[in-house]
Design a protein around this motif. Sequence first.
Motif, PDB file in Angstrom:
ATOM      1  N   LYS A   1       2.977  17.403  -1.393  1.00  0.00           N
ATOM      2  CA  LYS A   1       3.444  18.414  -2.347  1.00  0.00           C
ATOM      3  C   LYS A   1       4.944  18.668  -2.224  1.00  0.00           C
ATOM      4  CE  LYS A   1      -0.918  18.746  -3.177  1.00  0.00           C
ATOM      5  NZ  LYS A   1      -1.491  17.840  -4.209  1.00  0.00           N
ATOM      6  N   LYS A   2       5.663  17.678  -1.709  1.00  0.00           N
ATOM      7  CA  LYS A   2       7.114  17.783  -1.565  1.00  0.00           C
ATOM      8  C   LYS A   2       7.771  16.520  -2.112  1.00  0.00           C
ATOM      9  CE  LYS A   2       6.910  20.637   2.627  1.00  0.00           C
ATOM     10  NZ  LYS A   2       7.257  20.713   4.066  1.00  0.00           N
ATOM     11  N   ASP A   3       8.987  16.658  -2.597  1.00  0.00           N
ATOM     12  CA  ASP A   3       9.743  15.519  -3.107  1.00  0.00           C
ATOM     13  C   ASP A   3      10.254  14.679  -1.939  1.00  0.00           C
ATOM     14  OD1 ASP A   3      11.254  14.064  -5.267  1.00  0.00           O
ATOM     15  OD2 ASP A   3      12.942  14.783  -4.064  1.00  0.00           O
TER      16      ASP A   3
ATOM     17  N   ILE B   1       6.019   7.448   6.288  1.00  0.00           N
ATOM     18  CA  ILE B   1       7.315   8.109   6.106  1.00  0.00           C
ATOM     19  C   ILE B   1       7.186   9.610   6.363  1.00  0.00           C
ATOM     20  CG2 ILE B   1       9.056   8.757   4.389  1.00  0.00           C
ATOM     21  CD1 ILE B   1       8.837   5.960   3.235  1.00  0.00           C
ATOM     22  N   GLU B   2       6.090  10.206   5.919  1.00  0.00           N
ATOM     23  CA  GLU B   2       5.888  11.639   6.175  1.00  0.00           C
ATOM     24  C   GLU B   2       5.850  11.919   7.671  1.00  0.00           C
ATOM     25  OE1 GLU B   2       2.974  15.310   4.771  1.00  0.00           O
ATOM     26  OE2 GLU B   2       2.202  13.256   4.777  1.00  0.00           O
ATOM     27  N   THR B   3       5.152  11.076   8.412  1.00  0.00           N
ATOM     28  CA  THR B   3       5.089  11.225   9.869  1.00  0.00           C
ATOM     29  C   THR B   3       6.461  11.025  10.494  1.00  0.00           C
ATOM     30  OG1 THR B   3       2.805  10.430   9.909  1.00  0.00           O
ATOM     31  CG2 THR B   3       4.031  10.345  11.986  1.00  0.00           C
ATOM     32  N   ALA B   4       7.201  10.020  10.002  1.00  0.00           N
ATOM     33  CA  ALA B   4       8.532   9.726  10.539  1.00  0.00           C
ATOM     34  C   ALA B   4       9.491  10.885  10.321  1.00  0.00           C
ATOM     35  CB  ALA B   4       9.086   8.458   9.891  1.00  0.00           C
TER      36      ALA B   4
ATOM     37  N   ALA C   1       7.409   7.121  -3.274  1.00  0.00           N
ATOM     38  CA  ALA C   1       7.868   8.497  -3.501  1.00  0.00           C
ATOM     39  C   ALA C   1       6.807   9.299  -4.257  1.00  0.00           C
ATOM     40  CB  ALA C   1       9.181   8.494  -4.279  1.00  0.00           C
ATOM     41  N   PHE C   2       6.143   8.660  -5.219  1.00  0.00           N
ATOM     42  CA  PHE C   2       5.087   9.330  -5.980  1.00  0.00           C
ATOM     43  C   PHE C   2       3.923   9.700  -5.066  1.00  0.00           C
ATOM     44  CE2 PHE C   2       1.096   9.084  -8.408  1.00  0.00           C
ATOM     45  CZ  PHE C   2       1.330  10.064  -9.367  1.00  0.00           C
ATOM     46  N   GLU C   3       3.512   8.749  -4.223  1.00  0.00           N
ATOM     47  CA  GLU C   3       2.404   9.003  -3.307  1.00  0.00           C
ATOM     48  C   GLU C   3       2.773  10.070  -2.269  1.00  0.00           C
ATOM     49  OE1 GLU C   3      -0.679   7.956  -3.319  1.00  0.00           O
ATOM     50  OE2 GLU C   3      -0.430   6.661  -5.076  1.00  0.00           O
ATOM     51  N   TYR C   4       4.024  10.056  -1.860  1.00  0.00           N
ATOM     52  CA  TYR C   4       4.496  11.046  -0.887  1.00  0.00           C
ATOM     53  C   TYR C   4       4.366  12.454  -1.462  1.00  0.00           C
ATOM     54  CZ  TYR C   4       7.560  13.303   2.562  1.00  0.00           C
ATOM     55  OH  TYR C   4       8.060  14.118   3.547  1.00  0.00           O
ATOM     56  N   GLU C   5       4.810  12.619  -2.697  1.00  0.00           N
ATOM     57  CA  GLU C   5       4.741  13.941  -3.335  1.00  0.00           C
ATOM     58  C   GLU C   5       3.287  14.356  -3.566  1.00  0.00           C
ATOM     59  OE1 GLU C   5       6.567  16.345  -7.215  1.00  0.00           O
ATOM     60  OE2 GLU C   5       7.248  14.313  -6.730  1.00  0.00           O
ATOM     61  N   LYS C   6       2.434  13.381  -3.872  1.00  0.00           N
ATOM     62  CA  LYS C   6       1.028  13.677  -4.126  1.00  0.00           C
ATOM     63  C   LYS C   6       0.324  14.188  -2.867  1.00  0.00           C
ATOM     64  CE  LYS C   6      -1.906  10.307  -5.149  1.00  0.00           C
ATOM     65  NZ  LYS C   6      -2.578   9.235  -5.941  1.00  0.00           N
TER      66      LYS C   6
ATOM     67  N   ASP D   1       0.858  -1.189   0.000  1.00  0.00           N
ATOM     68  CA  ASP D   1       0.000   0.000   0.000  1.00  0.00           C
ATOM     69  C   ASP D   1       0.894   1.238   0.000  1.00  0.00           C
ATOM     70  OD1 ASP D   1      -1.740   2.093   0.447  1.00  0.00           O
ATOM     71  OD2 ASP D   1      -2.929   1.042   1.965  1.00  0.00           O
ATOM     72  N   PRO D   2       1.238   1.766  -1.183  1.00  0.00           N
ATOM     73  CA  PRO D   2       2.162   2.898  -1.248  1.00  0.00           C
ATOM     74  C   PRO D   2       1.664   4.142  -0.545  1.00  0.00           C
ATOM     75  CG  PRO D   2       1.115   2.515  -3.383  1.00  0.00           C
ATOM     76  CD  PRO D   2       0.776   1.346  -2.518  1.00  0.00           C
ATOM     77  N   ALA D   3       0.357   4.375  -0.556  1.00  0.00           N
ATOM     78  CA  ALA D   3      -0.198   5.558   0.107  1.00  0.00           C
ATOM     79  C   ALA D   3       0.013   5.470   1.619  1.00  0.00           C
ATOM     80  CB  ALA D   3      -1.682   5.692  -0.224  1.00  0.00           C
ATOM     81  N   LYS D   4      -0.220   4.285   2.172  1.00  0.00           N
ATOM     82  CA  LYS D   4      -0.021   4.084   3.610  1.00  0.00           C
ATOM     83  C   LYS D   4       1.450   4.239   3.973  1.00  0.00           C
ATOM     84  CE  LYS D   4      -0.748   0.666   7.291  1.00  0.00           C
ATOM     85  NZ  LYS D   4      -1.255  -0.708   7.596  1.00  0.00           N
ATOM     86  N   ASP D   5       2.335   3.663   3.154  1.00  0.00           N
ATOM     87  CA  ASP D   5       3.775   3.791   3.406  1.00  0.00           C
ATOM     88  C   ASP D   5       4.215   5.251   3.334  1.00  0.00           C
ATOM     89  OD1 ASP D   5       4.052   1.090   3.754  1.00  0.00           O
ATOM     90  OD2 ASP D   5       4.868   0.692   1.761  1.00  0.00           O
ATOM     91  N   ALA D   6       3.692   5.981   2.346  1.00  0.00           N
ATOM     92  CA  ALA D   6       4.051   7.391   2.191  1.00  0.00           C
ATOM     93  C   ALA D   6       3.626   8.196   3.416  1.00  0.00           C
ATOM     94  CB  ALA D   6       3.402   7.958   0.932  1.00  0.00           C
TER      95      ALA D   6
END
Length: 385
Positions: free
Chosen positions: A97-99, A59-62, A89-94, A51-56
Motif C-alpha cells: 500500500k505504498k509507492d 525489495i520490500e524486505t531490503a 513497482a505495481f506489485e510493491y504498491e499492491k 516473477d514481479p510479486a517475488k521481486d516486490a
Amino acid sequence: MSFRRTAERTWFSLRDFTMALVSEFLGQLTLNFGGESEPKFPTVVTARDFDPAKDAARIETAVKTKGVDELTIIDILTRRSYSQRREIAFEYEKRSKKDMITALKGALSGSLEAVILGLMKSTAQYDASEIKGSIKGLGTDEETLIEMVCSRSAEELVEIKRVYKEMFKKELEKDVAGDTSGDFRSLLLALVQAKRDEPSNIVDYEKIDQDARALYEAGVKRKGTDVATWITIMSERSVPHLQKVFDRYKSYSPYDMQESIRKEVKGDLEKSFLTLVECFENKQQYFANRLSEAMKGKSAKEKVVTRIVVSRCEVDLMKIRTEFKKLNQKSLYQTIAVRTLLFSVSLPFSLSLSLSLCLSLSLSLSLSLSLSSLSCLSLCLSLCL
C-alpha cells in the motif's frame, strides 16, 4: 604507536574485505540471456522466468532491513527491463500500500538514489528529465544539453518531446529557445524539430555532391561562415547520407569536416556541430570517448558517467563498451572497478574513517569504503556488464 598499528591493521582488513567482496560480486554478475544469442546493443535485457510479486517482496524486505539491503535492490533492478521494473513497482504498491519509488527515495540517498530512481524511468523520461535539469534554474548546463539533443536520433527526439510535455506541461522547443541564443539556439531548435530524412535504399550521388560542396562553400571557402546552410544540411539529411557527404567533402576541402568546424565556429556552436559529426560517424564511439574523458585525472565527472550508463543501458551500452575497450585496451567495468578501488585505498586511514558514511557513485572515485559506496560500484558494474 600501538593504536596506530591497530588502526592500520583495521584499515587494511577493511580494504581486503572490500576488494574480496567486489571480486566475488563481479564473478557472480552475468547477463540473463536465457540461453539465447547475446543481444547486440543493450546490457540490461528482459529477464526470463520473471516473477514481479517475488521481486516486490524482496525489495520490500531490503528497504525495511536495518541499514537497507542495497545489494539486493541493485541485483533486482539492474537485471530487469524498464517494463519489468514498472510491474515490480505495481506489485510493491499492491502488497505494501505504498509507492515503491517513494520507498526507495526514503531508503536511499546520494548518487545511489539518483541512479536507482533513474532506472525507474523509461529512456525517454530519463532523457527528458536530464534536459529539464540542464535548463532549469539560473544558468544553463550547455554540456548536458548538447549531449542530449545532438546525440539523439530524430525518432528518439520525437518521443522525448512527447514525454517532456507530459511530464512538465511545457513544450521542449519553448524551453530550449528560452535558455539559449544565436546560432546555438537555431541549431538545437532545428534538431528538436526532428525533420531529419529517413534513410533510403537509393543513394543520391548528385545530392551528396551538392551537399558536400554547399558545406565547403558555406564555410572554409568563404570569409565568415554561412551557419544556416550548415544547420539545414546537418539537421535534415539522413545519417547514411551525411556519412557519404563528409567523405565527399574531403574532395573539396583541404580539411575534414571536424577540422573545418574547429576553424569556422567556436564555443557551444562548435561543440554542438562536433558532437553531431562524431555521432553521425560512430555514435557509440562518441559515448565511449565521453566516458574516457569523464574518468580521466584525479576526479571524475560523476554525472556524465551516470547519465550515459543509465540512459544507454537499454539502448546500445553493449556497443559503447566495445568501443571503450578499443580506445582504452581494457573494459569499461574494469576501468570503473580498478580506478575506484585504487583511489579509495590510497587515502589515509583517518580520512577514510571520517568519510566512511559519504555516499558517492563508484564512478566518481569515492573517498570512502562504506557499504553504500560499494553498492554504487556494484550497481554501475551491473549495468555495464
